[in-house]
Write an enzyme that holds these catalytic residues in place. Structure first.
Site, mmCIF file in Angstrom:
data_model
loop_
_atom_site.group_PDB
_atom_site.id
_atom_site.type_symbol
_atom_site.label_atom_id
_atom_site.label_comp_id
_atom_site.label_asym_id
_atom_site.label_seq_id
_atom_site.Cartn_x
_atom_site.Cartn_y
_atom_site.Cartn_z
ATOM 1 C CG ASP A 11 40.912 36.562 35.738
ATOM 2 O OD1 ASP A 11 41.238 37.578 35.111
ATOM 3 O OD2 ASP A 11 39.773 36.051 35.672
ATOM 4 C CG ASP A 13 34.730 40.416 35.673
ATOM 5 O OD1 ASP A 13 34.019 40.287 36.696
ATOM 6 O OD2 ASP A 13 34.320 40.957 34.633
ATOM 7 C CG ASP A 216 36.850 33.464 35.081
ATOM 8 O OD1 ASP A 216 37.920 34.042 34.796
ATOM 9 O OD2 ASP A 216 35.739 33.886 34.710
HETATM 10 MG MG LIG Z 1 38.144 36.199 34.480
#
Ligand SMILES: [Mg+2]
Length: 267
Positions: A11, A13, A216
């Site tokens: 992932d 961001d 995240d």
């Molecule tokens: Mg993310």
């Protein structure tokens, strides 16, 4: 074992950068992974951007990658339409360049915004900050009166910005769902198609034992990785706090502060 991993799906961001600020030593991170013989791909639920726009962002941060390493929910949604809807469609889109380009590249005709003069075979919803009432009305019209297939790129109801959480694509989908009484088919994380597309992109050597999802967010990156049978790695540099992790029933295989700590453990 962490050392068995040969393929990592990232992932972006909250993992590789925060909005426009890269994580420290990002170019070195990818150089070290290459030295370890680890191949990488990138999976994002953001359907608004094209792969080449992501390649440009990586380049600004000093990292050279190829467009085919980028998997967006728009690409996977377009591929899904390619498998399930007869060409040339047409397709009605609530979304931006990333989705429009991906759907056109699959060989579909994309209807102009607000056009209900001809039936769409499918409505694809992939987020647009400039969305208006007429976008929703047209999408709902195609679904209700023309029986168009109802497809959403990703289920995220919110996403973080400088002003806090704002409505995401899942919220736009929910409005159309409420207006049509139809349930959408949703493609992006945490559902399997995105992860399957990344695995396929790596080639036949990649499998559930040697591939991990690094993210995240627990309910998309980690849950989705687990749904796809992959190993999962949570980094605490993004949206998930230690207390949220402690309260969650979703358990990643590995937890690290950030990608730097991940790299140190891989070495
Ligand atoms: Mg993310």
């Amino acid at each position: 074992m962490l050392q068995q991993l040969k393929y990592l799906i990232f992932d972006m961001d909250g993992v590789l950068w925060q909005d426009n600020t890269p994580m420290p030593e990002l170019p070195n991170f990818f150089a070290e992974l290459a030295l370890l013989g680890i191949q990488v791909a990138f999976a994002t639920n953001n359907a608004t951007r094209t792969p080449s726009q992501y390649v440009a962002k990586f380049k600004r941060f000093g990292v050279a990658i190829k467009p085919k390493q980028i998997m967006t929910s728009a690409l996977v949604t377009a591929a899904f339409l390619g498998q399930t809807v007869k060409k040339p469609g047409p397709i009605y889109i609530v979304g931006r360049d990333g989705l429009i380009e991906a759907v056109e590249q699959q060989g579909f005709e994309v209807l102009p915004r607000f056009d209900i003069s001809r039936p769409a075979a499918a409505v694809a919803v992939g987020f647009n900050q400039e969305v208006t009432y007429d976008d929703f009305a047209a999408a709902a019209h195609h679904i209700r009166y023309y029986n168009a297939r109802f497809v959403g790129c990703n289920p995220d109801t919110t996403f973080p910005t400088e002003r806090g959480l704002v409505p995401g694509n899942g919220s736009l989908i929910a409005l159309i769902q409420a207006a049509t009484d139809q349930t959408p088919e949703i493609i992006g994380k945490p559902y399997p198609p995105m992860f399957e597309a990344c695995l396929a992109g790596f080639g036949p050597q990649a499998n559930q034992q040697n591939t991990a999802m690094v993210g995240d967010r627990l309910n998309t990156d980690i849950l989705g990785g687990q749904n796809a049978g992959l190993k999962t790695i949570l980094v605490l540099s993004g949206v998930t706090s230690k207390s949220e992790l402690a309260e969650s029933s979703i358990r990643p295989d590995y937890i690290f502060q950030d990608i730097q700590e991940l790299l140190n453990q891989l070495k």
